[in-house]
Design a protein around this motif. Sequence first.
Motif, PDB file in Angstrom:
ATOM      1  N   SER A 180     104.246 -43.005  54.528  1.00  0.00           N
ATOM      2  CA  SER A 180     103.965 -42.310  55.781  1.00  0.00           C
ATOM      3  C   SER A 180     102.478 -42.012  55.911  1.00  0.00           C
ATOM      4  O   SER A 180     101.906 -42.111  56.997  1.00  0.00           O
ATOM      5  CB  SER A 180     104.778 -41.015  55.861  1.00  0.00           C
ATOM      6  N   ARG A 181     101.841 -41.645  54.779  1.00  0.00           N
ATOM      7  CA  ARG A 181     100.412 -41.375  54.837  1.00  0.00           C
ATOM      8  C   ARG A 181      99.626 -42.646  55.122  1.00  0.00           C
ATOM      9  O   ARG A 181      98.675 -42.640  55.908  1.00  0.00           O
ATOM     10  CB  ARG A 181      99.932 -40.755  53.527  1.00  0.00           C
ATOM     11  N   THR A 183     100.625 -45.204  56.744  1.00  0.00           N
ATOM     12  CA  THR A 183     100.814 -45.548  58.151  1.00  0.00           C
ATOM     13  C   THR A 183      99.831 -44.767  59.007  1.00  0.00           C
ATOM     14  O   THR A 183      99.199 -45.310  59.922  1.00  0.00           O
ATOM     15  CB  THR A 183     102.257 -45.233  58.611  1.00  0.00           C
ATOM     16  N   SER A 184      99.660 -43.494  58.685  1.00  0.00           N
ATOM     17  CA  SER A 184      98.722 -42.642  59.410  1.00  0.00           C
ATOM     18  C   SER A 184      97.287 -43.117  59.213  1.00  0.00           C
ATOM     19  O   SER A 184      96.503 -43.190  60.169  1.00  0.00           O
ATOM     20  CB  SER A 184      98.869 -41.191  58.932  1.00  0.00           C
ATOM     21  N   THR A 187      96.767 -46.451  61.085  1.00  0.00           N
ATOM     22  CA  THR A 187      96.658 -46.210  62.526  1.00  0.00           C
ATOM     23  C   THR A 187      95.276 -45.662  62.871  1.00  0.00           C
ATOM     24  O   THR A 187      94.653 -46.073  63.855  1.00  0.00           O
ATOM     25  CB  THR A 187      97.732 -45.201  62.988  1.00  0.00           C
ATOM     26  N   GLY A 188      94.781 -44.745  62.029  1.00  0.00           N
ATOM     27  CA  GLY A 188      93.461 -44.172  62.259  1.00  0.00           C
ATOM     28  C   GLY A 188      92.358 -45.204  62.153  1.00  0.00           C
ATOM     29  O   GLY A 188      91.422 -45.227  62.962  1.00  0.00           O
ATOM     30  N   ASN A 257      94.959 -34.386  53.245  1.00  0.00           N
ATOM     31  CA  ASN A 257      94.670 -34.510  54.673  1.00  0.00           C
ATOM     32  C   ASN A 257      94.175 -35.921  54.990  1.00  0.00           C
ATOM     33  O   ASN A 257      93.079 -36.315  54.581  1.00  0.00           O
ATOM     34  CB  ASN A 257      93.620 -33.470  55.078  1.00  0.00           C
ATOM     35  N   SER A 258      94.965 -36.682  55.737  1.00  0.00           N
ATOM     36  CA  SER A 258      94.597 -38.057  56.078  1.00  0.00           C
ATOM     37  C   SER A 258      93.346 -38.119  56.943  1.00  0.00           C
ATOM     38  O   SER A 258      92.630 -39.129  56.945  1.00  0.00           O
ATOM     39  CB  SER A 258      95.755 -38.749  56.806  1.00  0.00           C
ATOM     40  N   ASP A 259      93.043 -37.032  57.663  1.00  0.00           N
ATOM     41  CA  ASP A 259      91.858 -37.014  58.523  1.00  0.00           C
ATOM     42  C   ASP A 259      90.585 -37.181  57.701  1.00  0.00           C
ATOM     43  O   ASP A 259      89.601 -37.757  58.183  1.00  0.00           O
ATOM     44  CB  ASP A 259      91.791 -35.706  59.320  1.00  0.00           C
TER      45      ASP A 259
END
Length: 273
Positions: A180-181, A183-184, A187-188, A257-259
Amino acid sequence: MKSLIQVCIKASSDRVEDRDITLIRLLADQKIPAVVVFTRVTGNAEKEFVKEAQRIIDKEYKDFIGGAYVSVNSVPYEIDENYVVEVKGLDTLTEVTEERFPEGKKSAKNAFIKAQRIKMRKRLEAMKSDAATVVHFASAAAGTAGASPIPGSDAPIIAAIQSTMIYKINTEFELDADKSRMTSVLTGIMGVTALAQVGKTVVSNALKFIPGAGTLVGGAISAATAVGITEAVGHAYIAVLEKFFDMDEGKVIFPENSDRIISAFKDVFSYKK
């Protein structure tokens, strides 16, 4: 006098050799700390040997060894074409070895840690080299897709190539990231690179509608753009993995934090049209 000794015993042996016990006795007599390392531990048979060997050694030297036993498999061991026993136990060996260094031997301990860091740097460089090869082949594939004379047909293919490239780079870095991470993160990254890709893609796809030479020119521009951007994406992502590579652990440790990962990618991604 050495400050610490690693006594290596091959786990595929039928028994603990007399020379192993003799070496442990000499170390105990000289009060030189030791770590007993069982090598080539690949399956249940070796694990049973390790248990028996520990029992034999502990009969006389339990207090001296103090439980400093480590099982490792230092190189991949191929059982057959379908199953390979991966490298394991090296991190534990490093930790146990550091703990066993005696007081007053700080310089020796620091030298050991430094040697481990050199080893980790070599490991990182090897990962980066293999990942760069992945980028090279992905860029070539993207260029082939970009040369398609059909307007708009290349965009989804190139996106798929870049996504696959990122997952393959993860594999080269032995990164077991949460799906899931990832994927995030993916996408980013695609969001960051979209603007660079859209500008050229719109122009090249418009040129593809022009009959004759226009179609070929459009394809050529799109192919060059696809190669350039795919290379930029790949090498920027490798730089991100290097940023989060922990020299003590010898692996990439992503923040929760994926950001932060996306922000690191923005800092290094560069593509000039």
